[in-house]
Enzyme design. Structure first.
Site, PDB file in Angstrom:
ATOM      1  N   GLY A 250     -14.918 -36.295 -43.656  1.00  0.00           N
ATOM      2  CA  GLY A 250     -14.664 -36.180 -42.224  1.00  0.00           C
ATOM      3  C   GLY A 250     -13.546 -35.189 -41.947  1.00  0.00           C
TER       4      GLY A 250
ATOM      5  N   GLU B  58      -7.297 -39.256 -48.875  1.00  0.00           N
ATOM      6  CA  GLU B  58      -6.791 -39.682 -47.567  1.00  0.00           C
ATOM      7  C   GLU B  58      -5.347 -40.175 -47.589  1.00  0.00           C
ATOM      8  OE1 GLU B  58     -11.189 -39.764 -47.461  1.00  0.00           O
ATOM      9  OE2 GLU B  58      -9.688 -40.562 -48.839  1.00  0.00           O
TER      10      GLU B  58
END
Length: 372
Positions: free
Chosen positions: A71, A141
């Site tokens: 993403g 992340e």
């Protein structure tokens, strides 16, 4: 060889070939980053094909030199952290990931090139995930101020020993051989044979798992880890990453770094100290909780974490390392981001006796009403 970029403006291409259905992620210039439109097309296609008797095998690949880089985190702080569009794409993605894990038909991912973060949630959960010598996996992340999501608090917590904590906290990159060894892929096929494998799968006219597996094995080869692979340091990884806190993990790594052959631990420590303190603490707790949680529980938890991060419940700006050090991350605020929501605000995951198989969509959620 890389998957040749396809000249089309469509971000996802779908093709019906006999009883096979081919999905091509088609944003090669952006490394097939996942957008709201990508998620919508994937969800619509997968739901449709699961209900079609003549759709037996689903194959997914990426165009260009990446499978998917995941993403686009920039969306979360350029469009406005509380923007409903952010909530929508997060909700839709996590809901889709549940259906990918539980898909009723045979699925194959042809994973050539970069596969990171949310992009890996389109490959690792599939029945067959085929990697090459060009594959590069990572879940970065935590290091950039977010948390390990898209079901990876579940996936990583079920890896052998404490490899999951190592991958989640460090964002360490694995090659195709390491993915296979770690259980994050099912087959290794040389990149030069990937196009031929794709053609073989699309010509099978079958979703029978033994037939699909046999077809892949015609092209797959046995591989061994490189001598310098971090996975050969499993004993040290387990010893260090089994510690109770991020601070204790760092201390254990520093102690191990002085031993001959453990120089790699010094670089790991440097990386952890450069990472977001808040992201590290949230991620460690999330992966640890994942050991005792179901897939649905992990996805609901990850949804809460993301929503609370966007609402700055724990930090005014995790991306700017606020607070700047591990010892200043408040345990009370850490508890807050894990606190369950009211039922109607939770991610609506279909379960036995409640929602239908494809129920719980964003359009039926309370968040959808906030758009209007």
């Amino acid at each position: 060889m890389a998957q040749e970029p396809i000249k089309s403006d469509e971000v996802v291409l779908t093709e019906e070939v006999g009883s096979a259905r081919l999905i091509t992620l088609n944003r090669p210039q952006q490394l097939n980053v996942i957008s709201s439109k990508v998620v919508s097309i994937l969800a619509e296609s997968l739901e449709k094909w699961e209900g079609e008797d003549d759709a037996k095998l689903i194959v997914i690949k990426g165009s260009g030199r990446a499978f998917s880089a995941g993403g686009d985190l920039k969306m979360f702080y350029t469009e406005g952290k509380t923007d409903v569009s952010c909530t929508e794409v997060v909700y839709r993605m996590y809901w889709l990931v549940h259906h990918i894990h539980t898909y009723k038909k045979t699925t194959v991912a042809l994973v050539h090139g970069i596969v990171m973060g949310g992009g890996a949630s389109l490959s690792v959960p599939l029945k067959y995930s085929v990697v090459t010598e060009k594959t590069v996996f990572s879940v970065p992340e935590a290091s950039v101020g977010f948390h390990t999501d898209c079901s990876f608090s579940y996936i990583l917590s079920h890896l052998p020993g404490h490899l999951g904590e190592y991958l989640a906290l460090t964002g360490a990159r694995l090659d195709g051989k390491e993915m296979l060894s770690a259980g994050l892929a099912t087959h290794f096929v040389p990149s030069a044979k990937m196009v031929e494998l794709e053609k073989r799968l699309l010509s099978l006219d079958s979703g029978d798992e033994s037939a699909v597996s046999s077809a892949i094995e015609e092209f797959s080869v046995s591989v061994e880890l490189d001598e310098k692979s971090a996975l050969n340091k499993k004993k040290v990884i387990d010893k260090c990453f089994s510690q109770g806190s991020v601070e204790e993990i760092i201390s254990a790594l520093e102690a191990e770094a002085s031993a001959e052959g453990n120089e790699w631990a010094t670089e790991v420590v440097k990386g952890l100290k450069r990472s977001s303190p808040t992201g590290l603490k949230i991620t460690l707790r999330s992966v640890r909780e994942g050991r005792k949680q179901s897939l649905a529980e992990c996805l609901k938890k990850e949804f809460r974490l993301t929503m609370n991060i966007l609402k700055t419940v724990i930090s005014n700006d995790m991306y700017e390392w606020d607070p700047p050090t591990l010892n200043k991350v408040s345990s009370e605020k850490l508890d807050l981001v894990f606190e369950p929501f009211k039922d109607e605000l939770e991610l609506q995951i279909p379960s036995e006796g409640k929602l239908s198989r494809w129920g719980g969509k964003f359009e039926k959620s309370v968040y959808h009403s906030q758009k209007h």
